[in-house]
Write an enzyme that holds these catalytic residues in place. Sequence first.
Site, PDB file in Angstrom:
ATOM      1  N   GLY A 112       0.889  -1.160  -0.082  1.00 36.76           N
ATOM      2  CA  GLY A 112      -0.099  -0.003   0.103  1.00 36.76           C
ATOM      3  C   GLY A 112       0.736   1.283   0.082  1.00 36.76           C
ATOM      4  N   GLN A 172       3.321   9.962   1.466  1.00 35.19           N
ATOM      5  CA  GLN A 172       4.679   9.411   1.410  1.00 35.19           C
ATOM      6  C   GLN A 172       5.401   9.652   0.025  1.00 35.19           C
ATOM      7  OE1 GLN A 172       2.863   5.235   2.316  1.00 35.19           O
ATOM      8  NE2 GLN A 172       5.062   5.185   2.913  1.00 35.19           N
ATOM      9  N   CYS A 226       6.865  -0.685   6.090  1.00 41.54           N
ATOM     10  CA  CYS A 226       6.415   0.366   5.548  1.00 41.54           C
ATOM     11  C   CYS A 226       7.532   0.839   4.572  1.00 41.54           C
ATOM     12  CB  CYS A 226       6.181   1.432   6.644  1.00 41.54           C
ATOM     13  SG  CYS A 226       5.758   3.196   5.951  1.00 41.54           S
ATOM     14  N   LEU A 227       7.234   1.387   3.552  1.00 39.29           N
ATOM     15  CA  LEU A 227       8.289   1.683   2.409  1.00 39.29           C
ATOM     16  C   LEU A 227       8.916   3.087   2.898  1.00 39.29           C
ATOM     17  CD1 LEU A 227       6.010   1.231  -0.816  1.00 39.29           C
ATOM     18  CD2 LEU A 227       7.880  -0.270   0.170  1.00 39.29           C
ATOM     19  N   HIS A 272      -2.893   0.902   8.659  1.00 38.66           N
ATOM     20  CA  HIS A 272      -1.661   1.465   8.523  1.00 38.66           C
ATOM     21  C   HIS A 272      -1.719   2.687   7.479  1.00 38.66           C
ATOM     22  CE1 HIS A 272       2.734   0.938   7.731  1.00 38.66           C
ATOM     23  NE2 HIS A 272       2.508   1.576   6.808  1.00 38.66           N
ATOM     24  N   GLU A 273      -2.352   2.529   6.199  1.00 36.55           N
ATOM     25  CA  GLU A 273      -2.414   3.508   5.114  1.00 36.55           C
ATOM     26  C   GLU A 273      -3.079   4.574   5.609  1.00 36.55           C
ATOM     27  OE1 GLU A 273      -0.172   3.261   2.797  1.00 36.55           O
ATOM     28  OE2 GLU A 273       0.210   1.111   3.020  1.00 36.55           O
ATOM     29  N   HIS A 293      -1.077   7.254   7.828  1.00 41.14           N
ATOM     30  CA  HIS A 293      -0.187   8.012   7.239  1.00 41.14           C
ATOM     31  C   HIS A 293      -0.764   9.325   6.829  1.00 41.14           C
ATOM     32  CE1 HIS A 293       3.509   5.751   5.965  1.00 41.14           C
ATOM     33  NE2 HIS A 293       2.778   4.820   5.820  1.00 41.14           N
TER      34      HIS A 293
HETATM   35 NI    NI Z   1       3.591   2.899   5.487  1.00 41.60          NI
END
Ligand code: NI
Length: 180
Positions: free
Chosen positions: A46, A51, A103-104, A145-146, A149
């Site tokens: 995701g 981000q 997480c990226l 999670h997304e 952000h």
């Molecule tokens: Ni993330």
Amino acid sequence: MIKEILRMGDPRLLEASQAVRDIAAPELARLVDDMFDTMHAANGAGLAAPQIGVPLRVVIFGYSDPDARNPRYPDADPVPQTILINPIIDLLTEEIEEGWEGCLSVPGLRGVVPRCAKIRYRGVDLQGKAIDRAVDGFHARVVQHECDHLDGILYPMRVRDFSRFGYTDILFPEMADADD
Ligand code: NI
């Protein structure tokens, strides 16, 4: 276009994002395209707009192939490919589930994060069509999670037990070829 993914420490990841006002704006479609290009290039489950440095309430997650498994999360149930704009989450249970997250924006690390086990989420897609789903398990975890952000929250801020937080290649040697 593949964009640079901001990494933890960048203050832009800690800001609350703004609601999307014009769903039909061509810039929004371009943003979503860039988000998919960037997520796929990084093998992510995701991605949230902040981000890649865009402070709007847009997240994407899931896979177009319902049988696909993300190589970073091989045991997870498949999640349908979703573009979720201006999301709202309602918690449907007090039950908390623990699960590993990465997480990226936090490359190379994984941690166990407590999340609500069952949620309802709503929002609209890029066509302005309503999305309204009740989900549990990995799907519920990814959405929480997304959406975190969008409020400037990174998963390490939710880790309670730091004995279960560490480097992916040490914790999971079989996943040493994971991208982050
Ligand atoms: Ni993330």
